[in-house]
Write a protein that holds these residues in place. Structure first.
Motif, PDB file in Angstrom:
ATOM      1  N   LEU A  87       1.009  -1.337  -0.128  1.00  8.42           N
ATOM      2  CA  LEU A  87      -0.106   0.100   0.004  1.00  8.42           C
ATOM      3  C   LEU A  87       0.818   1.084  -0.197  1.00  8.42           C
ATOM      4  CD1 LEU A  87      -3.021  -0.901   2.520  1.00  8.42           C
ATOM      5  CD2 LEU A  87      -3.109  -0.098  -0.028  1.00  8.42           C
ATOM      6  N   LEU A  88       2.230   1.162   0.810  1.00 11.69           N
ATOM      7  CA  LEU A  88       2.769   2.405   0.676  1.00 11.69           C
ATOM      8  C   LEU A  88       3.674   2.473  -0.477  1.00 11.69           C
ATOM      9  CD1 LEU A  88       4.250   2.200   4.398  1.00 11.69           C
ATOM     10  CD2 LEU A  88       2.744   3.996   3.426  1.00 11.69           C
ATOM     11  N   ARG A  89       4.185   1.315  -0.864  1.00 16.14           N
ATOM     12  CA  ARG A  89       4.955   1.322  -1.883  1.00 16.14           C
ATOM     13  C   ARG A  89       4.365   1.544  -3.441  1.00 16.14           C
ATOM     14  NH1 ARG A  89       7.991  -3.998  -3.193  1.00 16.14           N
ATOM     15  NH2 ARG A  89       6.191  -4.456  -4.413  1.00 16.14           N
ATOM     16  N   ASP A  90       3.132   0.867  -3.741  1.00 18.07           N
ATOM     17  CA  ASP A  90       2.867   0.694  -5.013  1.00 18.07           C
ATOM     18  C   ASP A  90       1.508   1.565  -5.372  1.00 18.07           C
ATOM     19  OD1 ASP A  90       4.734  -1.049  -5.146  1.00 18.07           O
ATOM     20  OD2 ASP A  90       3.740  -3.065  -5.428  1.00 18.07           O
ATOM     21  N   VAL A  91       0.786   1.934  -4.502  1.00 17.55           N
ATOM     22  CA  VAL A  91      -0.420   2.598  -4.642  1.00 17.55           C
ATOM     23  C   VAL A  91      -0.336   4.229  -4.700  1.00 17.55           C
ATOM     24  CG1 VAL A  91      -2.682   3.038  -3.579  1.00 17.55           C
ATOM     25  CG2 VAL A  91      -1.458   0.797  -3.512  1.00 17.55           C
ATOM     26  N   ALA A  92      -0.902   4.676  -5.836  1.00 16.85           N
ATOM     27  CA  ALA A  92      -0.753   6.153  -6.138  1.00 16.85           C
ATOM     28  C   ALA A  92      -2.256   6.807  -5.980  1.00 16.85           C
ATOM     29  CB  ALA A  92      -0.124   6.576  -7.490  1.00 16.85           C
ATOM     30  N   ASP A  93      -3.287   6.020  -5.566  1.00 14.67           N
ATOM     31  CA  ASP A  93      -4.741   6.390  -5.533  1.00 14.67           C
ATOM     32  C   ASP A  93      -4.745   7.173  -4.034  1.00 14.67           C
ATOM     33  OD1 ASP A  93      -7.492   6.774  -5.119  1.00 14.67           O
ATOM     34  OD2 ASP A  93      -7.709   5.024  -6.280  1.00 14.67           O
ATOM     35  N   PRO A  94      -5.089   8.505  -4.261  1.00 12.88           N
ATOM     36  CA  PRO A  94      -5.364   9.435  -2.962  1.00 12.88           C
ATOM     37  C   PRO A  94      -6.292   8.820  -2.069  1.00 12.88           C
ATOM     38  CG  PRO A  94      -5.662  10.580  -4.843  1.00 12.88           C
ATOM     39  CD  PRO A  94      -5.248   9.268  -5.456  1.00 12.88           C
ATOM     40  N   ARG A  95      -7.251   8.142  -2.574  1.00  9.28           N
ATOM     41  CA  ARG A  95      -8.209   7.643  -1.647  1.00  9.28           C
ATOM     42  C   ARG A  95      -7.885   6.409  -0.788  1.00  9.28           C
ATOM     43  NH1 ARG A  95     -12.412   5.531  -6.317  1.00  9.28           N
ATOM     44  NH2 ARG A  95     -10.535   5.159  -7.051  1.00  9.28           N
ATOM     45  N   LEU A 153      -9.612  -0.655  -3.425  1.00 10.73           N
ATOM     46  CA  LEU A 153      -8.875  -1.717  -3.198  1.00 10.73           C
ATOM     47  C   LEU A 153      -9.128  -3.063  -3.930  1.00 10.73           C
ATOM     48  CD1 LEU A 153      -8.812  -1.320   0.625  1.00 10.73           C
ATOM     49  CD2 LEU A 153      -7.115  -1.325  -0.640  1.00 10.73           C
ATOM     50  N   GLU A 154     -10.270  -3.318  -4.420  1.00 16.67           N
ATOM     51  CA  GLU A 154     -10.765  -4.486  -4.984  1.00 16.67           C
ATOM     52  C   GLU A 154     -10.182  -4.318  -6.515  1.00 16.67           C
ATOM     53  OE1 GLU A 154     -15.028  -4.424  -4.787  1.00 16.67           O
ATOM     54  OE2 GLU A 154     -15.022  -5.492  -2.690  1.00 16.67           O
ATOM     55  N   ARG A 155      -9.933  -3.077  -7.272  1.00 16.63           N
ATOM     56  CA  ARG A 155      -9.332  -2.726  -8.257  1.00 16.63           C
ATOM     57  C   ARG A 155      -8.093  -3.358  -8.613  1.00 16.63           C
ATOM     58  NH1 ARG A 155     -11.750   2.029  -8.752  1.00 16.63           N
ATOM     59  NH2 ARG A 155      -9.632   3.054  -8.752  1.00 16.63           N
ATOM     60  N   ILE A 156      -7.236  -3.158  -7.226  1.00 17.64           N
ATOM     61  CA  ILE A 156      -5.782  -3.325  -7.517  1.00 17.64           C
ATOM     62  C   ILE A 156      -5.482  -4.751  -6.638  1.00 17.64           C
ATOM     63  CG2 ILE A 156      -4.998  -1.048  -7.817  1.00 17.64           C
ATOM     64  CD1 ILE A 156      -4.429  -0.673  -4.644  1.00 17.64           C
ATOM     65  N   THR A 157      -6.600  -5.403  -6.241  1.00 24.49           N
ATOM     66  CA  THR A 157      -6.453  -6.681  -5.461  1.00 24.49           C
ATOM     67  C   THR A 157      -5.844  -7.831  -6.443  1.00 24.49           C
ATOM     68  OG1 THR A 157      -8.347  -6.611  -4.108  1.00 24.49           O
ATOM     69  CG2 THR A 157      -7.720  -8.896  -4.629  1.00 24.49           C
ATOM     70  N   PRO A 158      -5.856  -7.709  -7.715  1.00 25.43           N
ATOM     71  CA  PRO A 158      -4.827  -8.808  -8.556  1.00 25.43           C
ATOM     72  C   PRO A 158      -3.358  -8.400  -8.450  1.00 25.43           C
ATOM     73  CG  PRO A 158      -6.764  -8.034  -9.811  1.00 25.43           C
ATOM     74  CD  PRO A 158      -6.766  -7.305  -8.569  1.00 25.43           C
ATOM     75  N   HIS A 159      -3.230  -7.106  -8.368  1.00 24.34           N
ATOM     76  CA  HIS A 159      -1.606  -6.726  -8.007  1.00 24.34           C
ATOM     77  C   HIS A 159      -1.046  -7.346  -6.764  1.00 24.34           C
ATOM     78  CE1 HIS A 159       2.026  -4.689  -8.092  1.00 24.34           C
ATOM     79  NE2 HIS A 159       1.709  -3.994  -7.001  1.00 24.34           N
TER      80      HIS A 159
END
Length: 104
Positions: free
Chosen positions: A12-20, A56-62
């Motif tokens: 979550l810290l490293r790979d996520v750029a979504d401000p939500r 979160l569900e959208r990036i769950t595969p990652h």
């Protein structure tokens, strides 16, 4: 389960750029069965938690891909994100206790 929680927090810290999803806390990880892992999340700011869960569900595969690479298990259970409203309520109780302490 702590390995999954630690790795997801790092992702979550490293790979996520979504401000939500900034400042999201993973409060607990539970396995209701061999096929599923429930990941309970919370964010201290008031907001629409349904949009956070959808993001979160959208990036769950990652997340699942990265967990498969990092953990020695052959079959990684599916991740299911849930909003931890119990954690939110515990914060309210702590605030009430602090107010009571201050009034003494």
């Amino acid at each position: 389960m702590t390995d999954i929680q630690r790795l997801l927090s790092t992702l979550l810290l490293r790979d996520v750029a979504d401000p939500r999803l900034f400042n999201i806390s993973i409060t607990r990880v539970e396995s209701p069965g061999r096929q599923m892992v429930d990941v309970w999340v919370f964010r201290g700011q008031e907001e629409d938690h349904k949009s956070v869960i959808k993001a979160l569900e959208r990036i769950t595969p990652h997340f699942e891909h990265e967990l498969r690479r990092a953990l020695p298990k052959r079959r990684m259970p599916k991740l299911r994100f849930k909003w931890d409203s119990a954690f939110e309520k515990s914060g309210d109780v702590l605030m009430m206790l602090k107010k009571l302490e201050a009034s003494d």
